[in-house]
Design a protein around this motif. Structure first.
Motif: not given
Length: 126
Positions: A26-27, A41-43, A48-51
């Motif tokens: 995320i960072f 937008s991809i990031e 969101e997926n990592n969260a």
């Protein structure tokens, strides 16, 4: 250590390692501000997926914690049948000693709170 506890510790270590990796991902996505909208937008989807994965991993840790507590509580409870009168008398004596100890603890606690109250300064409002 028992093999079951070793595997449990390894699982906890693995989950914590995954949590740290997801936070690092995320960072890493947040580092550069000069990115095109498409990449942002991809990031944001990756973040969101990592969260969501972090939430699942935390739920796994909570589940492990709950299972450990359940095992500890259930294995520490022992059911005794057919207690004799001698053991009942000895239990009542130990209960009396426990009541004396409880009274001592309450007395010491009250003394402690009184000593703490001496150090408190009254606040002036107004």
């Amino acid at each position: 250590m028992q093999p079951k506890s070793i595997t449990l510790l390894q699982k906890i270590d693995q989950i914590i390692e995954q949590l740290l990796t997801k936070f690092q991902d995320i960072f890493e996505n947040l580092k550069n501000d000069t990115k095109p909208k498409e990449l942002l937008s991809i990031e944001s989807l990756a973040i969101e997926n990592n969260a969501n994965q972090i939430i699942r991993l935390c739920q796994d840790l909570l589940s492990i914690s709950r299972n450990i507590k359940e095992t500890w509580i259930l294995s520490s409870l022992k059911v005794e049948n057919g207690i004799s009168e001698d053991t009942n008398k000895s239990k009542s004596k130990s209960l009396f000693n426990d009541e004396e100890n409880v009274d001592k603890v309450f007395k010491l606690f009250n003394e402690l709170t009184e000593n703490i109250a001496k150090f408190e300064t009254p606040e002036i409002y107004g």
